[in-house]
Design a protein around this motif. Structure first.
Motif, mmCIF file in Angstrom:
data_model
loop_
_atom_site.group_PDB
_atom_site.id
_atom_site.type_symbol
_atom_site.label_atom_id
_atom_site.label_comp_id
_atom_site.label_asym_id
_atom_site.label_seq_id
_atom_site.Cartn_x
_atom_site.Cartn_y
_atom_site.Cartn_z
ATOM 1 N N VAL A 1 0.866 -1.184 0.000
ATOM 2 C CA VAL A 1 0.000 0.000 0.000
ATOM 3 C C VAL A 1 0.897 1.227 0.000
ATOM 4 C CG1 VAL A 1 -1.711 1.307 1.317
ATOM 5 C CG2 VAL A 1 -1.878 -1.193 1.178
ATOM 6 N N ARG B 1 -6.579 7.828 -1.171
ATOM 7 C CA ARG B 1 -7.146 9.125 -1.583
ATOM 8 C C ARG B 1 -8.623 8.954 -1.873
ATOM 9 N NH1 ARG B 1 -6.382 8.902 -7.504
ATOM 10 N NH2 ARG B 1 -5.118 7.056 -7.888
ATOM 11 N N VAL C 1 -9.784 5.385 -3.117
ATOM 12 C CA VAL C 1 -8.782 4.675 -3.924
ATOM 13 C C VAL C 1 -7.600 4.320 -3.031
ATOM 14 C CG1 VAL C 1 -7.217 4.816 -5.904
ATOM 15 C CG2 VAL C 1 -9.452 5.949 -6.003
ATOM 16 N N VAL C 2 -7.202 3.056 -3.099
ATOM 17 C CA VAL C 2 -6.000 2.596 -2.406
ATOM 18 C C VAL C 2 -4.946 2.369 -3.481
ATOM 19 C CG1 VAL C 2 -4.981 0.845 -0.915
ATOM 20 C CG2 VAL C 2 -7.397 1.498 -0.602
ATOM 21 N N ASP C 3 -3.868 3.162 -3.423
ATOM 22 C CA ASP C 3 -2.777 3.041 -4.395
ATOM 23 C C ASP C 3 -1.810 1.962 -3.928
ATOM 24 O OD1 ASP C 3 -3.506 5.199 -6.183
ATOM 25 O OD2 ASP C 3 -2.944 6.561 -4.567
ATOM 26 N N VAL D 1 -10.540 -3.110 -9.603
ATOM 27 C CA VAL D 1 -9.114 -2.815 -9.630
ATOM 28 C C VAL D 1 -8.752 -2.207 -10.974
ATOM 29 C CG1 VAL D 1 -6.792 -3.817 -9.515
ATOM 30 C CG2 VAL D 1 -8.605 -4.695 -8.030
ATOM 31 N N GLY E 1 -2.045 -1.494 -13.154
ATOM 32 C CA GLY E 1 -0.880 -0.625 -13.143
ATOM 33 C C GLY E 1 -0.166 -0.676 -14.490
ATOM 34 N N ARG F 1 -4.548 0.019 -8.639
ATOM 35 C CA ARG F 1 -5.318 0.774 -7.657
ATOM 36 C C ARG F 1 -6.607 0.026 -7.339
ATOM 37 N NH1 ARG F 1 -4.784 4.668 -12.124
ATOM 38 N NH2 ARG F 1 -4.517 2.582 -12.919
ATOM 39 N N VAL G 1 -10.310 0.383 -6.133
ATOM 40 C CA VAL G 1 -11.301 1.457 -6.134
ATOM 41 C C VAL G 1 -12.571 0.978 -5.452
ATOM 42 C CG1 VAL G 1 -12.670 2.998 -7.592
ATOM 43 C CG2 VAL G 1 -10.345 2.338 -8.293
#
Length: 191
Positions: A54, A58, A69-71, A170, A173, A182, A184
């Motif tokens: 992680v 954001r 959103v988890v980057d 997802v 990337g 990411r 979502v």
């Protein structure tokens, strides 16, 4: 003449009644065309790579839903290991303590990726564990809190206005870059 008026009145009443919807016979269109539900969403993709981590969290506001959103960072361009569900209360990883959040419903977001690297160095540490991102003024989100990163997974507590429909997906990337996948989470403003 009187019979003609009665017939005309009957015809007019029939037309008016036909124009009025009978309760239960017509279905309302889904809100914004969304056909999501509120049941758990589990991504049981390939086992996460040791390099999946992680990197950030954001949020954003949209016309019909709020988004979290988890980057992630990793060598893979895909990621599919997550569990998102409504729970009576989100518990902190490792300790089991409840993580209180504002809102009438708690959405637990578990990502099967740590917020630390292979040497134990943090890859993401929220400045404020109780307010991971600022969601003031959002229609659906009430609070995003950190529930921890323990034994290869990271958990967030998302306080929501009510138990509302959501979806999880997802975004891939970019191979051989710093742009990882990411996760979502979208929560609708209403049913």
């Amino acid at each position: 003449m009187r019979r003609h008026r009665i017939r005309r009145l009957t015809l007019t009443l029939t037309m008016v009644l036909a124009a009025v919807a009978v309760p239960g016979t017509a279905q309302a269109a889904p809100y914004c065309g969304l056909v999501w539900g509120s049941q758990p969403e589990v991504g049981a993709g390939a086992a996460p790579a040791d390099t999946d981590m992680v990197m950030g969290v954001r949020s954003g506001r949209h016309g019909c839903y709020d988004r979290l959103v988890v980057d992630l960072l990793g060598q893979d361009t895909t990621f599919g290991s997550y569990d998102v569900r409504y729970v009576p209360g989100v518990v902190e990883d490792g300790s089991g303590r409840t993580v209180p959040v504002r809102g009438a419903a708690d959405l637990q977001i578990t990502v099967l990726a740590p917020a630390y690297d292979g040497d134990g160095n943090a890859t993401f540490t929220p400045a404020n564990r109780r307010e991971v991102v600022d969601v003031a003024g959002y229609r659906t989100f009430r609070q995003v809190a950190w529930a921890g990163s323990f034994e290869g997974s990271t958990t967030l507590a998302l306080g929501v206005r009510a138990r509302l429909p959501f979806r999880v997906f997802v975004l891939p990337g970019v191979a051989r870059s710093d742009f990882g996948p990411r996760l979502v989470i979208d929560v609708a403003h209403r049913w």
